[in-house]
Design an enzyme around this catalytic site. Structure first.
Site, PDB file in Angstrom:
ATOM      1  CG  HIS A  80      -1.872   1.158   1.203  1.00  0.00           C
ATOM      2  ND1 HIS A  80      -1.509   2.424   1.634  1.00  0.00           N
ATOM      3  CD2 HIS A  80      -3.148   1.259   0.772  1.00  0.00           C
ATOM      4  CE1 HIS A  80      -2.535   3.245   1.473  1.00  0.00           C
ATOM      5  NE2 HIS A  80      -3.541   2.555   0.955  1.00  0.00           N
TER       6      HIS A  80
ATOM      7  CG  LEU B  19      -3.097  -8.554   5.787  1.00  0.00           C
ATOM      8  CD1 LEU B  19      -3.311  -8.085   7.209  1.00  0.00           C
ATOM      9  CD2 LEU B  19      -2.432  -9.916   5.758  1.00  0.00           C
TER      10      LEU B  19
ATOM     11  N   GLY C  73      -9.754  -6.339  -1.102  1.00  0.00           N
ATOM     12  CA  GLY C  73     -10.572  -5.135  -1.133  1.00  0.00           C
ATOM     13  C   GLY C  73     -10.441  -4.409  -2.455  1.00  0.00           C
TER      14      GLY C  73
ATOM     15  CG  HIS D 161      -6.268  -0.478  -1.809  1.00  0.00           C
ATOM     16  ND1 HIS D 161      -6.569   0.725  -2.422  1.00  0.00           N
ATOM     17  CD2 HIS D 161      -6.116  -0.187  -0.488  1.00  0.00           C
ATOM     18  CE1 HIS D 161      -6.601   1.687  -1.523  1.00  0.00           C
ATOM     19  NE2 HIS D 161      -6.349   1.158  -0.335  1.00  0.00           N
TER      20      HIS D 161
END
Lengths: 122, 122
Positions: free
Chosen positions: A11, A74, A77, A79
């Protein structure tokens, strides 16, 4: 054999130590992979650099014809599902001859449970 | 032997599927751990429920005398270093007789590189 590289995509954090953890992990991955890949680079979705397109362009400039993007995330989502593919598409538009694929994201690995257990008993 | 439980702590997401991934992981961890722990619960730092204190109070209500909090986080940021300990402290203040410890966070595991490699070759 085509020259293949990996871009470990995280990220990106305002906390530099978190970005450095990703760099160290890329080095560790390169050492583990041995001659499988020409290089393992890092790319960051936000905040830190290099960006994902920058990392991909670097791989291509270094002669890679095939690049695997590995999402260090993790969960599946937005992203992982949308943002990373959108940034890859920017590069593919300019280099349609380069094969860029996306590996499963970290959290999807069936080994995560075992890693968690090792943290409890370590 | 004291009754021991684990609370797998994740950030919590507005995306319910991400929270469900954490629940499944807790179940997987419980299966892997076998009789080592009385239970493996989930707790969320933000957004989702149960909160970390709620999860800890549940463990205590179920008879646990020792609880290990396992941070499902990739980096040692503010959440891991400050926010999770602060939420645990709320519970410890009310239950000073319960031993609550924090395991290393997921991203700190030396096995992560191997997991990433498995995602590339899988």
């Amino acid at each position: 054999m085509l020259k293949r590289s990996v871009v470990l995509v995280a990220h990106g954090s305002r906390r530099e130590a978190s970005n450095e953890e990703v760099y160290r992990l890329a080095q560790q991955l390169a050492a583990l992979a041995g001659p499988m890949f020409a290089a393992v680079h890092c790319g960051f979705l936000e905040i830190a650099s290099p960006s994902i397109p920058e990392a991909l362009f670097n791989c291509i400039a270094n002669g890679s014809r095939e690049i695997i993007v590995l999402p260090y995330f993790l969960s599946q989502g937005r992203h992982v599902a949308e943002d990373i593919p959108a940034q890859i598409a920017l590069v593919t538009a300019q280099h349609p001859d380069i094969k860029i694929s996306i590996a499963p994201y970290l959290g999807s690995s069936p080994l995560i449970g075992t890693v968690l257990l090792s943290l409890l008993v370590g």
